[in-house]
Design a protein around this motif. Structure first.
Motif, PDB file in Angstrom:
ATOM      1  N   VAL A 165       0.702  -1.563  -0.076  1.00 34.70           N
ATOM      2  CA  VAL A 165       0.070   0.060   0.132  1.00 34.70           C
ATOM      3  C   VAL A 165       0.761   1.223  -0.045  1.00 34.70           C
ATOM      4  CG1 VAL A 165      -1.692   1.251   1.302  1.00 34.70           C
ATOM      5  CG2 VAL A 165      -2.034  -1.093   1.038  1.00 34.70           C
ATOM      6  N   ARG A 166       1.960   1.354   0.843  1.00 36.04           N
ATOM      7  CA  ARG A 166       2.754   2.585   0.983  1.00 36.04           C
ATOM      8  C   ARG A 166       3.592   2.668  -0.395  1.00 36.04           C
ATOM      9  NH1 ARG A 166       5.632   4.622   5.906  1.00 36.04           N
ATOM     10  NH2 ARG A 166       3.617   4.207   6.464  1.00 36.04           N
ATOM     11  N   ALA A 167       3.991   1.535  -1.055  1.00 35.03           N
ATOM     12  CA  ALA A 167       4.662   1.585  -2.685  1.00 35.03           C
ATOM     13  C   ALA A 167       3.597   2.239  -3.470  1.00 35.03           C
ATOM     14  CB  ALA A 167       5.069   0.338  -2.879  1.00 35.03           C
ATOM     15  N   VAL A 168       2.431   1.882  -3.426  1.00 36.06           N
ATOM     16  CA  VAL A 168       1.349   2.410  -4.295  1.00 36.06           C
ATOM     17  C   VAL A 168       1.116   3.785  -4.111  1.00 36.06           C
ATOM     18  CG1 VAL A 168      -0.961   2.479  -5.070  1.00 36.06           C
ATOM     19  CG2 VAL A 168       0.215   0.247  -4.819  1.00 36.06           C
ATOM     20  N   GLU A 169       0.990   4.157  -2.777  1.00 37.80           N
ATOM     21  CA  GLU A 169       0.879   5.676  -2.417  1.00 37.80           C
ATOM     22  C   GLU A 169       2.053   6.298  -2.690  1.00 37.80           C
ATOM     23  OE1 GLU A 169       0.313   5.632   1.751  1.00 37.80           O
ATOM     24  OE2 GLU A 169      -1.803   5.419   1.787  1.00 37.80           O
ATOM     25  N   ASP A 170       3.412   5.833  -2.709  1.00 37.83           N
ATOM     26  CA  ASP A 170       4.520   6.585  -3.106  1.00 37.83           C
ATOM     27  C   ASP A 170       4.867   6.702  -4.349  1.00 37.83           C
ATOM     28  OD1 ASP A 170       5.497   7.014  -0.319  1.00 37.83           O
ATOM     29  OD2 ASP A 170       6.832   5.169  -0.515  1.00 37.83           O
ATOM     30  N   ALA A 171       4.256   5.828  -5.262  1.00 38.99           N
ATOM     31  CA  ALA A 171       3.905   5.692  -6.838  1.00 38.99           C
ATOM     32  C   ALA A 171       3.006   7.057  -7.320  1.00 38.99           C
ATOM     33  CB  ALA A 171       3.786   4.536  -7.420  1.00 38.99           C
ATOM     34  N   ILE A 172       1.930   7.137  -6.617  1.00 40.55           N
ATOM     35  CA  ILE A 172       0.921   8.310  -6.769  1.00 40.55           C
ATOM     36  C   ILE A 172       1.464   9.599  -6.234  1.00 40.55           C
ATOM     37  CG2 ILE A 172      -1.309   9.230  -6.291  1.00 40.55           C
ATOM     38  CD1 ILE A 172      -2.137   6.059  -5.879  1.00 40.55           C
ATOM     39  N   LEU A 173       2.138   9.604  -5.304  1.00 36.12           N
ATOM     40  CA  LEU A 173       2.545  10.814  -5.044  1.00 36.12           C
ATOM     41  C   LEU A 173       3.735  11.250  -6.076  1.00 36.12           C
ATOM     42  CD1 LEU A 173       2.777  10.600  -1.259  1.00 36.12           C
ATOM     43  CD2 LEU A 173       1.424  12.188  -2.263  1.00 36.12           C
ATOM     44  N   THR A 174       4.754  10.423  -6.310  1.00 37.46           N
ATOM     45  CA  THR A 174       5.732  10.810  -7.091  1.00 37.46           C
ATOM     46  C   THR A 174       5.062  11.229  -8.681  1.00 37.46           C
ATOM     47  OG1 THR A 174       7.306   9.205  -6.292  1.00 37.46           O
ATOM     48  CG2 THR A 174       7.855   9.850  -8.417  1.00 37.46           C
ATOM     49  N   ARG A 175       4.254  10.343  -9.034  1.00 41.85           N
ATOM     50  CA  ARG A 175       3.652  10.870 -10.523  1.00 41.85           C
ATOM     51  C   ARG A 175       2.945  12.302 -10.408  1.00 41.85           C
ATOM     52  NH1 ARG A 175       3.771  11.619 -15.265  1.00 41.85           N
ATOM     53  NH2 ARG A 175       2.018  11.668 -16.508  1.00 41.85           N
ATOM     54  N   ALA A 176       2.279  12.544  -9.149  1.00 39.82           N
ATOM     55  CA  ALA A 176       1.758  13.845  -8.901  1.00 39.82           C
ATOM     56  C   ALA A 176       2.551  15.020  -8.964  1.00 39.82           C
ATOM     57  CB  ALA A 176       0.835  13.753  -7.599  1.00 39.82           C
ATOM     58  N   ARG A 177       3.745  14.752  -8.496  1.00 44.51           N
ATOM     59  CA  ARG A 177       4.812  15.710  -8.159  1.00 44.51           C
ATOM     60  C   ARG A 177       5.551  16.022  -9.874  1.00 44.51           C
ATOM     61  NH1 ARG A 177       6.169  12.932  -3.424  1.00 44.51           N
ATOM     62  NH2 ARG A 177       5.578  14.001  -1.558  1.00 44.51           N
ATOM     63  N   GLN A 178       5.569  15.042 -10.492  1.00 42.19           N
ATOM     64  CA  GLN A 178       5.909  15.043 -11.743  1.00 42.19           C
ATOM     65  C   GLN A 178       4.979  15.781 -12.780  1.00 42.19           C
ATOM     66  OE1 GLN A 178       6.213  10.975 -13.158  1.00 42.19           O
ATOM     67  NE2 GLN A 178       8.432  10.612 -12.357  1.00 42.19           N
ATOM     68  N   LEU A 179       3.814  15.615 -12.620  1.00 43.14           N
ATOM     69  CA  LEU A 179       2.761  16.508 -13.189  1.00 43.14           C
ATOM     70  C   LEU A 179       2.624  17.911 -12.810  1.00 43.14           C
ATOM     71  CD1 LEU A 179      -0.354  13.865 -12.991  1.00 43.14           C
ATOM     72  CD2 LEU A 179       0.844  14.462 -15.027  1.00 43.14           C
ATOM     73  N   ARG A 180       2.844  18.042 -11.677  1.00 41.05           N
ATOM     74  CA  ARG A 180       2.929  19.463 -11.172  1.00 41.05           C
ATOM     75  C   ARG A 180       4.136  20.010 -11.792  1.00 41.05           C
ATOM     76  NH1 ARG A 180       3.376  21.989  -5.001  1.00 41.05           N
ATOM     77  NH2 ARG A 180       3.169  24.075  -5.795  1.00 41.05           N
ATOM     78  N   ILE A 181       5.318  19.450 -11.797  1.00 43.16           N
ATOM     79  CA  ILE A 181       6.400  20.061 -12.571  1.00 43.16           C
ATOM     80  C   ILE A 181       6.244  20.355 -13.948  1.00 43.16           C
ATOM     81  CG2 ILE A 181       8.916  19.628 -13.111  1.00 43.16           C
ATOM     82  CD1 ILE A 181       9.071  18.139 -10.363  1.00 43.16           C
ATOM     83  N   GLN A 182       5.655  19.434 -14.648  1.00 37.34           N
ATOM     84  CA  GLN A 182       5.215  19.436 -15.874  1.00 37.34           C
ATOM     85  C   GLN A 182       4.252  20.681 -16.245  1.00 37.34           C
ATOM     86  OE1 GLN A 182       3.391  15.987 -17.463  1.00 37.34           O
ATOM     87  NE2 GLN A 182       5.481  14.985 -17.418  1.00 37.34           N
TER      88      GLN A 182
END
Length: 186
Positions: A165-182
């Motif tokens: 569950v923590r790995a999935v949450e981390d993957a979502i947070l990482t992708r969200a930060r990438q989208l914000r940077i884009q």
């Protein structure tokens, strides 16, 4: 002509009398008292007291939740627009899109962007052998780990390991930060 006028006045009087009869009850000040033995003394019914206490508790809870005092309603409130047009959705768009990107192998069963809930059906991740389903809750407009709650369930075993569950949450947070940077590079 005079008879016609008196008929209208009598009709309006009858309508007003009948509408005033509709106003009896707890909201109009009647406490739900009943008379015993035909005397003038009134004794409150226990059921009525319990309902009144529940109604007062609900009103107080509503006032605390809204931070305002509730006013009595009237017939004309039916024709007023009581919704606030300035209400905004309290969901972080980057977390919302990232959750759908990361868990794109799961079929979406229901989505509610106003409450921030995404419910998926069972699906197997690429290269995996177990089927999972997820419920994602984005509860805050901030791009923060506290804003995201993920619940996973496997088809055969029920609950999923907290590390997964923590790995999935981390993957979502990482992708969200990438989208914000884009988004900021536009």
């Amino acid at each position: 002509m005079n008879l016609h006028r008196w008929a209208r006045v009598a009709l309006m009087g009858g309508v007003l009398v009948s509408l005033s009869a509709c106003g009896s009850g707890i909201a109009s000040g009647d406490s739900g008292l009943f008379r015993r033995g035909g005397g003038a003394a009134t004794i409150p019914s226990e059921d009525v007291l319990a309902r009144r206490e529940r109604a007062e508790a609900q009103r107080a809870a509503l006032e605390r939740a809204e931070g305002t005092k509730t006013n009595r309603s009237s017939f004309f409130d039916l024709f007023r627009n009581g919704t606030d047009p300035n209400t905004t959705v309290e969901v972080n768009k980057y977390l919302w899109v990232a959750a759908q990107d990361v868990l794109n192998f799961l079929p979406i069963e229901s989505v509610d962007p106003f409450t921030g809930v995404i419910v998926t059906g069972f699906g197997t991740p690429p290269g995996g052998g177990r089927a999972y389903r997820a419920t994602i809750y984005v509860q805050d407009p901030a791009l923060d780990a506290r804003s995201l709650k993920v619940a996973l369930q496997s088809r055969g075993g029920g609950a999923v390991d907290a590390g997964t569950v923590r790995a999935v949450e981390d993957a979502i947070l990482t992708r969200a930060r990438q989208l914000r940077i884009q988004d900021s590079n536009l």
